[in-house]
Write an enzyme that holds these catalytic residues in place. Structure first.
Site, short mmCIF file in Angstrom:
data_model
loop_
_atom_site.label_atom_id
_atom_site.label_comp_id
_atom_site.label_asym_id
_atom_site.label_seq_id
_atom_site.Cartn_x
_atom_site.Cartn_y
_atom_site.Cartn_z
N LYS A 112 53.46 55.62 28.28
CA LYS A 112 54.80 55.81 28.84
C LYS A 112 55.32 57.23 28.61
O LYS A 112 56.18 57.70 29.35
CB LYS A 112 55.75 54.76 28.28
CG LYS A 112 55.37 53.37 28.78
CD LYS A 112 56.33 52.29 28.38
CE LYS A 112 56.03 50.98 29.10
NZ LYS A 112 54.76 50.34 28.63
C1 LIG Z 1 54.00 49.42 29.47
C2 LIG Z 1 52.58 49.22 29.05
C3 LIG Z 1 51.62 48.61 29.90
C4 LIG Z 1 51.98 48.05 31.26
O1 LIG Z 1 52.29 49.03 32.20
P1 LIG Z 1 53.07 48.63 33.54
O2 LIG Z 1 53.39 49.92 34.21
O3 LIG Z 1 54.32 47.90 33.08
O4 LIG Z 1 52.20 47.75 34.35
C5 LIG Z 1 50.32 48.52 29.45
N1 LIG Z 1 49.95 48.96 28.23
C6 LIG Z 1 50.84 49.54 27.39
C7 LIG Z 1 50.38 49.99 26.05
C8 LIG Z 1 52.18 49.69 27.76
O5 LIG Z 1 53.05 50.25 26.90
#
Ligand SMILES: *Cc1c(COP(=O)(O)O)cnc(C)c1O
Length: 463
Positions: A112
């Site tokens: 993120k």
């Molecule tokens: C947020 C997240 C996901 C999922 O991503 P999306 O964009 O919501 O599909 C997968 N793995 C981790 C470690 C995350 O923090």
């Protein structure tokens, strides 16, 4: 470049306004009116470029008049300068066919950061000059909160209020949020569950008077600018593996469908993507939707991959809209009323052309962690392991490289990793002194009144 809402009843906006708005006023999500398209030559010309230069080329068509190329380059240089790897998102080879794209070298060790570090700078840039002020409110069960706080700490014109359920996030996760002492960061531990926190945030957005007075916005992946920033690494990885001459498949551990939708956007722009594998854990609404057309929410089962423990995937609406525009507003209203809906035939066929999906249970996830460790000496986090398990089962032709997006550093989920592999991953030194740093947060009851008066005392109202 103009952006339209998936529900068709909100005004068209430019990039700046889409970035500041988050959700559209009709409850829909913003998408570009048309997809920019890259020729083979333009894609070939990305070979050998740095991450920042790749980012500038891929994102420039989306920002329109709102940023010059030099301004965009400056923001990318600052955002990605905070990553601990020179390649920003390095590729690691596991075997003849399988690759990992490591997206976790940012300040909070989860993918993120890639989008949020840029989003924080975009907010500051777009608020500069005017006397506008933005109030970000969010609820977190762990990862999103720390990435969002790190991205906006100290930024001018922005306050962030992050709610977490008191005593129900891990100590590392709490400290990653509460040791950020910038005056515009407000951590609130609420006496309740994550669902209580999320319901409070929803109620605040729905209170038009309150939301309007403080210009309340969200930083979850419904924000278009986040998805745009994620398109970049699909290009970056595919070009390194031979695009445009060789198609590449991606396997994406999926929750809210944001990350994998960015891969769809890359394909729409002309990147030769052989397949996008949507990997879910046992919370498999997306796997059911893509394999049978049944998009119906159940109840959440907690797993070792908590960022994928989700029953409603907000960004899926963007795909449904792109595949069959007109009916989506009705479809989504039906889903909101019944927590269930059927995909149309056009949507199913359109999705099947590019997407595959798989559901990975705990044993298969642990097996993938053990395989990566034994085969390639790589210690994976549970989310990435789910992606890898699906990648290995996807049956891609031997000449197609398969890239699993590694979405978190193993140290964020050390207990689960140790249970599966016997190896306890250690926290990288750049975040290692978390336990020495001072914490700051307030504890509040989980009531609308308590939270809104807390925010009203600290946020800057609209001029
Ligand atoms: C947020 C997240 C996901 C999922 O991503 P999306 O964009 O919501 O599909 C997968 N793995 C981790 C470690 C995350 O923090």
């Amino acid at each position: 470049m103009h952006y339209q809402s998936t529900r068709g009843a909100a005004p068209l906006l430019g990039f700046r306004d889409v970035t500041l708005a988050g959700l559209a006023s009709d409850g829909g999500l913003y998408v570009p009116q048309s997809w920019p398209s890259f020729s083979r030559e333009q894609i070939a010309a990305l070979a050998g470029l740095s991450y920042v230069e790749t980012a500038v080329r891929v994102m420039l068509p989306f920002v329109g008049e709102d940023l010059s190329e030099d301004e965009l380059r400056e923001l990318c240089t600052r955002a990605y300068g905070r990553f601990a790897h020179a390649a920003v998102t390095p590729l690691v080879q596991l075997d003849q066919q399988q690759w990992l794209l490591e997206l976790f070298h940012g300040p909070t060790l989860a993918f993120k950061d890639v989008a949020l570090q840029l989003l924080g700078l975009l907010f500051e840039r777009f608020l500069r000059g005017g006397n506008q002020h933005l109030t970000i409110v969010g609820a977190t069960s762990g990862d999103t909160g720390s990435a969002a706080i790190d991205a906006v700490a100290g930024r001018i014109g922005v306050d962030i209020f992050m709610l977490h359920p008191k005593g129900r996030v891990s100590e590392v996760q709490r400290r990653q949020m509460t040791t950020v002492l910038a005056p515009n960061v407000h951590n609130i531990a609420i006496e309740g569950s994550f669902d209580d926190a999320q319901a409070l945030v929803k109620a605040m957005f729905n209170d038009r008077d309150f939301a309007g007075r403080f210009q309340v916005t969200a930083v979850n992946s419904i924000n278009w600018a986040r998805l745009m920033a994620q398109v970049v690494y699909y290009f970056y990885a595919a070009v390194r593996l031979g695009a445009p001459d060789r198609p590449v498949a991606f396997s994406v551990p999926t929750g809210n469908f944001g990350d994998v939708f960015a891969g769809y956007v890359a394909a729409k722009m002309g990147l030769p993507v052989a397949k996008l594998v949507v990997a879910t854990n046992v919370n498999d609404i997306l796997h059911r939707a893509l394999s049978t057309g049944d998009y119906s929410a159940g109840t959440v089962t907690p797993t070792d991959a908590p960022s994928m423990d989700i029953q409603v995937s907000s960004n899926f609406e963007r795909l449904l809209f792109d595949l069959a525009g007109a009916s989506v507003a009705d479809q989504m209203r039906g889903f909101e009323a019944n927590r269930a809906m059927q995909l149309s035939n056009a949507q199913r066929q359109g999705a099947a052309a590019l997407f595959a999906s798989d559901r990975i249970d705990a044993a298969e996830m642990n097996g993938a962690m053990r395989w990566a460790h034994a085969e390639a000496g790589q210690v994976l986090d549970p989310h990435s392991a789910i992606g890898l398990a699906a990648a290995r089962r996807a049956g891609a032709p031997a000449e197609v490289p398969v890239v699993t997006l590694a979405t978190a550093h193993a140290a964020k989920f050390a207990d689960a990793v140790e249970r599966a592999t016997g190896v306890r991953p250690s926290v990288p030194s750049r975040v290692g002194d978390l336990y020495q740093r001072q914490e700051r947060y307030d504890v509040l009851p989980a009531t609308f009144e308590a939270i809104t008066s807390y925010i009203a005392e600290r946020a800057t109202p609209k001029a």
